[in-house]
Design an enzyme around this catalytic site. Sequence first.
Site, short mmCIF file in Angstrom:
data_model
loop_
_atom_site.label_atom_id
_atom_site.label_comp_id
_atom_site.label_asym_id
_atom_site.label_seq_id
_atom_site.Cartn_x
_atom_site.Cartn_y
_atom_site.Cartn_z
N LEU A 299 0.87 -1.17 0.00
CA LEU A 299 0.00 0.00 0.00
C LEU A 299 0.90 1.22 0.00
CD1 LEU A 299 -2.75 -0.80 2.69
CD2 LEU A 299 -3.01 -0.89 0.21
N ASP A 300 0.50 2.26 -0.71
CA ASP A 300 1.26 3.51 -0.69
C ASP A 300 1.36 4.03 0.74
OD1 ASP A 300 1.41 3.41 -3.45
OD2 ASP A 300 -0.20 4.86 -3.77
#
Length: 235
Positions: free
Chosen positions: A56-57
């Site tokens: 995930l960013d």
Amino acid sequence: MKIDILYEDDYCICVNKPHDVLVHHGKFSRNNADENSLLQLLEQQFGEKYYPVHRLDRRTSGVILLARQTTDVATFQKLFTDQEIQKTYYAVVRGFAPEQQYIDSPVKGKDAKAYKDAITELTLLKTISLDIPVGRYDTSRYSLVKLAPKTGRMHQLRIHMKKISHPIIGDGKYGDHRHDAMYVEQFGWKNLFLHAGSLSFTHPFSQEVLHINAPFSEDWNALFLKFGWRNPIGS
């Protein structure tokens, strides 16, 4: 910082990653020697090492799947490559989004030498018009959307929403800074409004069908209350 576990068994755990936390330090991340990654926080909290199955960013919150053993990572990753895992995200975007849209615009990641196929399915959940001027307009419009990525390219959802002229609020790279600034000035909300709400899959070892939800953060809940929107995944 306490990390909430959403699911765990002998093979994996799912946790709710907070906003603005790196999954791990890497060559494409904004590294800070004093900053703990998600993996470091989990090791400090539980005394164990975990191994991310996907990413995930930094500024995206929500559910992330990690394996307990490195030998099991490939087995879980196969769920993603074979599209046997359903990922559901929620985003607040500028403007009134379409009721439904199939976005199939190719995406090029930071480390990619060529564009790769990328597919996202969008579903509109809610809209709101605020009597707050932004730019040359006297009012501002926003939508709550559900996003189902069918591929896992870097920044895919953020790029796709920009591509259809509905950038995600709080996205400093692909978003609209005028609307982002308004959210900070009017409401004090500084996070990226992109949340990995759920993962659904059949466990590759136990064969149990899992549907794992990640609760929203304080800023998200404040937004739901302020805009009169129902929380789409509950508390």
